[in-house]
Design a protein around this motif. Structure first.
Motif, PDB file in Angstrom:
ATOM      1  N   PHE A  97      -7.727   5.992  -5.611  1.00 39.63           N
ATOM      2  CA  PHE A  97      -6.453   6.519  -6.086  1.00 39.63           C
ATOM      3  C   PHE A  97      -5.462   5.361  -6.251  1.00 39.63           C
ATOM      4  O   PHE A  97      -4.597   5.140  -5.409  1.00 39.63           O
ATOM      5  N   LYS A  98      -5.589   4.631  -7.337  1.00 36.75           N
ATOM      6  CA  LYS A  98      -4.772   3.444  -7.550  1.00 36.75           C
ATOM      7  C   LYS A  98      -3.485   3.770  -8.308  1.00 36.75           C
ATOM      8  O   LYS A  98      -3.485   4.573  -9.241  1.00 36.75           O
ATOM      9  N   LEU A  99      -2.417   3.105  -7.925  1.00 34.64           N
ATOM     10  CA  LEU A  99      -1.152   3.255  -8.636  1.00 34.64           C
ATOM     11  C   LEU A  99      -1.292   2.845 -10.100  1.00 34.64           C
ATOM     12  O   LEU A  99      -0.681   3.456 -10.988  1.00 34.64           O
ATOM     13  N   ASP A 100      -2.092   1.825 -10.346  1.00 32.34           N
ATOM     14  CA  ASP A 100      -2.263   1.328 -11.717  1.00 32.34           C
ATOM     15  C   ASP A 100      -2.911   2.350 -12.639  1.00 32.34           C
ATOM     16  O   ASP A 100      -2.823   2.220 -13.865  1.00 32.34           O
ATOM     17  N   ASN A 101      -3.563   3.353 -12.049  1.00 32.47           N
ATOM     18  CA  ASN A 101      -4.245   4.364 -12.875  1.00 32.47           C
ATOM     19  C   ASN A 101      -3.309   5.497 -13.314  1.00 32.47           C
ATOM     20  O   ASN A 101      -3.694   6.332 -14.128  1.00 32.47           O
ATOM     21  N   ILE A 102      -2.103   5.529 -12.756  1.00 38.69           N
ATOM     22  CA  ILE A 102      -1.175   6.620 -13.062  1.00 38.69           C
ATOM     23  C   ILE A 102      -0.630   6.483 -14.476  1.00 38.69           C
ATOM     24  O   ILE A 102      -0.160   5.411 -14.884  1.00 38.69           O
ATOM     25  N   GLU A 103      -0.698   7.587 -15.222  1.00 32.03           N
ATOM     26  CA  GLU A 103      -0.135   7.634 -16.570  1.00 32.03           C
ATOM     27  C   GLU A 103       0.717   8.890 -16.716  1.00 32.03           C
ATOM     28  O   GLU A 103       0.317   9.971 -16.289  1.00 32.03           O
ATOM     29  N   PHE A 104       1.887   8.728 -17.301  1.00 36.45           N
ATOM     30  CA  PHE A 104       2.776   9.858 -17.528  1.00 36.45           C
ATOM     31  C   PHE A 104       2.776  10.223 -19.007  1.00 36.45           C
ATOM     32  O   PHE A 104       2.904   9.346 -19.871  1.00 36.45           O
ATOM     33  N   ASN A 105       2.629  11.505 -19.278  1.00 37.08           N
ATOM     34  CA  ASN A 105       2.606  11.992 -20.662  1.00 37.08           C
ATOM     35  C   ASN A 105       3.947  12.572 -21.087  1.00 37.08           C
ATOM     36  O   ASN A 105       4.035  13.264 -22.093  1.00 37.08           O
ATOM     37  N   THR A 106       4.979  12.296 -20.307  1.00 34.52           N
ATOM     38  CA  THR A 106       6.315  12.794 -20.604  1.00 34.52           C
ATOM     39  C   THR A 106       7.325  11.724 -20.219  1.00 34.52           C
ATOM     40  O   THR A 106       7.083  10.963 -19.265  1.00 34.52           O
ATOM     41  N   PRO A 107       8.462  11.646 -20.904  1.00 34.68           N
ATOM     42  CA  PRO A 107       9.489  10.676 -20.517  1.00 34.68           C
ATOM     43  C   PRO A 107      10.260  11.080 -19.267  1.00 34.68           C
ATOM     44  O   PRO A 107      11.001  10.269 -18.707  1.00 34.68           O
ATOM     45  N   THR A 108      10.086  12.325 -18.835  1.00 38.20           N
ATOM     46  CA  THR A 108      10.805  12.808 -17.646  1.00 38.20           C
ATOM     47  C   THR A 108       9.822  13.364 -16.609  1.00 38.20           C
ATOM     48  O   THR A 108       9.819  14.570 -16.314  1.00 38.20           O
ATOM     49  N   PRO A 109       8.959  12.518 -16.057  1.00 37.90           N
ATOM     50  CA  PRO A 109       7.973  13.020 -15.095  1.00 37.90           C
ATOM     51  C   PRO A 109       8.623  13.556 -13.824  1.00 37.90           C
ATOM     52  O   PRO A 109       9.719  13.137 -13.435  1.00 37.90           O
ATOM     53  N   VAL A 111      -2.414   6.469  -4.082  1.00 36.53           N
ATOM     54  CA  VAL A 111      -2.221   6.190  -2.664  1.00 36.53           C
ATOM     55  C   VAL A 111      -1.788   4.731  -2.508  1.00 36.53           C
ATOM     56  O   VAL A 111      -2.339   3.835  -3.164  1.00 36.53           O
ATOM     57  N   GLY A 112      -0.796   4.486  -1.662  1.00 35.29           N
ATOM     58  CA  GLY A 112      -0.357   3.120  -1.425  1.00 35.29           C
ATOM     59  C   GLY A 112       0.642   3.049  -0.290  1.00 35.29           C
ATOM     60  O   GLY A 112       1.005   4.073   0.303  1.00 35.29           O
ATOM     61  N   SER A 113       1.091   1.849   0.016  1.00 34.69           N
ATOM     62  CA  SER A 113       2.126   1.685   1.037  1.00 34.69           C
ATOM     63  C   SER A 113       3.449   2.218   0.499  1.00 34.69           C
ATOM     64  O   SER A 113       3.637   2.359  -0.723  1.00 34.69           O
ATOM     65  N   SER A 114       4.379   2.491   1.385  1.00 32.52           N
ATOM     66  CA  SER A 114       5.694   2.960   0.940  1.00 32.52           C
ATOM     67  C   SER A 114       6.371   1.916   0.060  1.00 32.52           C
ATOM     68  O   SER A 114       7.055   2.250  -0.916  1.00 32.52           O
ATOM     69  N   GLU A 115       6.181   0.642   0.403  1.00 37.73           N
ATOM     70  CA  GLU A 115       6.761  -0.430  -0.412  1.00 37.73           C
ATOM     71  C   GLU A 115       6.197  -0.402  -1.828  1.00 37.73           C
ATOM     72  O   GLU A 115       6.946  -0.470  -2.816  1.00 37.73           O
ATOM     73  N   ASP A 116       4.882  -0.298  -1.937  1.00 33.06           N
ATOM     74  CA  ASP A 116       4.248  -0.309  -3.260  1.00 33.06           C
ATOM     75  C   ASP A 116       4.634   0.918  -4.084  1.00 33.06           C
ATOM     76  O   ASP A 116       4.903   0.817  -5.282  1.00 33.06           O
ATOM     77  N   VAL A 117       4.652   2.082  -3.443  1.00 30.48           N
ATOM     78  CA  VAL A 117       4.981   3.309  -4.166  1.00 30.48           C
ATOM     79  C   VAL A 117       6.437   3.290  -4.617  1.00 30.48           C
ATOM     80  O   VAL A 117       6.761   3.609  -5.766  1.00 30.48           O
ATOM     81  N   SER A 118       7.351   2.904  -3.717  1.00 27.74           N
ATOM     82  CA  SER A 118       8.772   2.883  -4.089  1.00 27.74           C
ATOM     83  C   SER A 118       9.032   1.847  -5.183  1.00 27.74           C
ATOM     84  O   SER A 118       9.834   2.097  -6.096  1.00 27.74           O
ATOM     85  N   ASN A 119       8.373   0.704  -5.124  1.00 25.55           N
ATOM     86  CA  ASN A 119       8.531  -0.312  -6.174  1.00 25.55           C
ATOM     87  C   ASN A 119       8.009   0.192  -7.508  1.00 25.55           C
ATOM     88  O   ASN A 119       8.614  -0.057  -8.559  1.00 25.55           O
ATOM     89  N   PHE A 120       6.891   0.910  -7.480  1.00 26.13           N
ATOM     90  CA  PHE A 120       6.334   1.497  -8.706  1.00 26.13           C
ATOM     91  C   PHE A 120       7.350   2.438  -9.341  1.00 26.13           C
ATOM     92  O   PHE A 120       7.595   2.387 -10.556  1.00 26.13           O
ATOM     93  N   LEU A 121       7.949   3.288  -8.522  1.00 23.33           N
ATOM     94  CA  LEU A 121       8.922   4.257  -9.036  1.00 23.33           C
ATOM     95  C   LEU A 121      10.162   3.562  -9.592  1.00 23.33           C
ATOM     96  O   LEU A 121      10.677   3.936 -10.655  1.00 23.33           O
ATOM     97  N   LYS A 122      10.650   2.560  -8.869  1.00 24.54           N
ATOM     98  CA  LYS A 122      11.830   1.838  -9.344  1.00 24.54           C
ATOM     99  C   LYS A 122      11.548   1.137 -10.666  1.00 24.54           C
ATOM    100  O   LYS A 122      12.396   1.135 -11.565  1.00 24.54           O
ATOM    101  N   ASN A 123      10.370   0.538 -10.782  1.00 23.22           N
ATOM    102  CA  ASN A 123      10.006  -0.175 -12.012  1.00 23.22           C
ATOM    103  C   ASN A 123       9.884   0.771 -13.204  1.00 23.22           C
ATOM    104  O   ASN A 123      10.039   0.357 -14.359  1.00 23.22           O
ATOM    105  N   LYS A 124       9.601   2.042 -12.912  1.00 25.71           N
ATOM    106  CA  LYS A 124       9.499   3.052 -13.973  1.00 25.71           C
ATOM    107  C   LYS A 124      10.833   3.772 -14.212  1.00 25.71           C
ATOM    108  O   LYS A 124      10.902   4.708 -15.001  1.00 25.71           O
ATOM    109  N   ASN A 125      11.888   3.312 -13.510  1.00 24.49           N
ATOM    110  CA  ASN A 125      13.227   3.912 -13.647  1.00 24.49           C
ATOM    111  C   ASN A 125      13.230   5.408 -13.318  1.00 24.49           C
ATOM    112  O   ASN A 125      13.853   6.213 -14.011  1.00 24.49           O
ATOM    113  N   ILE A 126      12.511   5.737 -12.246  1.00 27.85           N
ATOM    114  CA  ILE A 126      12.437   7.123 -11.793  1.00 27.85           C
ATOM    115  C   ILE A 126      13.423   7.331 -10.641  1.00 27.85           C
ATOM    116  O   ILE A 126      13.449   6.564  -9.674  1.00 27.85           O
ATOM    117  N   HIS A 127      14.244   8.358 -10.752  1.00 28.88           N
ATOM    118  CA  HIS A 127      15.233   8.671  -9.723  1.00 28.88           C
ATOM    119  C   HIS A 127      14.518   9.241  -8.490  1.00 28.88           C
ATOM    120  O   HIS A 127      13.655  10.116  -8.614  1.00 28.88           O
TER     121      HIS A 127
END
Length: 265
Positions: free
Chosen positions: A103-115, A173-189
């Motif tokens: 379950f890698k973060l890199d595999n996540i794909e969003f099909n909407t601009p507002t996930p 699945v990932g550490s809290s640091e990795d997951v939160s950084n992923f979300l911030k980089n995707k501009n997700i609130h």
């Protein structure tokens, strides 16, 4: 077609280890899934089936073939062997041996601009984790992130309590640091469920790209999620207790976000 009639069979002994031990699941890259509905969801989730074990008197060969799995993967077993392997009380007579996924973060794909995403940090009880995966499927969320996991995702209790929704959700699945950084980089609130510096959950706008983060009932979210939050949120308690089951809280927050998106507040 191969037939196994003894619980002393070496292959059956290996499968029992998969049911009981996380390290065996990780070592072999295999796990067990019980029940026709759950196996059909495994297939929809594009998991690879290693073998199908079935009791002919309960789960006919004709029904097994309808799963559209090559017959070379079928193994007929006796009721005694099945009862030894089965994790649930109900008897459907079919068990799949399935290959694990990463379950890698890199595999996540969003099909909407507002996930819309659910973040589950440090959840210890497999039953709670499974219940929240079930909620995520019911709400058709875009992803579920497991931060700082406390159990492997192929724990049989997670599979059972999620009624197969482990296979229907997009999961990372990932550490809290990795997951939160992923979300911030995707501009997700990020909306973090915590009492500190929070407002009532229904006072926020979840129609933008949104992640809702929940933590354990005992300690809540770690400071990371409080710090990165667009807004910390709470569910006001009106009785004597000051918290509720985390899976219930996650469902309330998730469906408030869905309600807003449906009515476009």
């Amino acid at each position: 077609m191969k037939i196994i009639s003894s619980i002393q069979n070496s292959y059956i002994k290996d499968l029992l280890k998969l049911q009981d031990k996380s390290r065996e699941r990780k070592k072999k890259g295999l796990f067990l899934v019980e029940g026709q509905r759950e196996i059909s969801l495994v297939l929809k989730g594009n998991y690879e089936i290693d073998s199908i074990l079935f009791v002919a008197e309960v789960f006919s060969k004709e029904k097994a073939i309808l799963l559209n799995i090559p017959t070379s993967k079928y193994i007929e077993i006796t009721k005694e062997v099945y009862q030894k392997l089965a994790y649930r009380d109900s008897t459907e007579g079919v068990i799949a041996v399935v290959k694990t996924k990463e379950f890698k973060l890199d595999n996540i794909e969003f099909n909407t601009p507002t996930p819309l995403i659910l973040v589950l940090e440090g959840i210890e009880k497999p039953g709670n984790l499974g219940a929240m995966l079930r909620t995520a499927d019911a709400a058709k969320l875009d992803a579920v992130f497991i931060a700082n996991p406390k159990t492997d995702m192929f724990n049989p209790n997670i599979i059972r309590s999620s009624v197969g929704c482990l296979f229907t959700n997009q999961i990372a699945v990932g550490s809290s640091e990795d997951v939160s950084n992923f979300l911030k980089n995707k501009n997700i609130h990020i909306y973090s469920a915590t009492l500190q510096n929070s407002n009532e959950y229904h006072k926020n706008d979840y129609t933008k790209p949104t992640a809702i983060a929940v933590g354990t009932e005992a300690t809540g979210l770690t400071q990371i999620w409080r710090d990165v939050a667009t807004q910390n949120i709470n569910i006001p308690m009106q009785g004597e207790i000051d918290s509720m089951n985390v899976s219930v809280a996650a469902a309330i927050l998730t469906f408030e976000a869905k309600r807003q998106r449906e009515f476009k507040i």
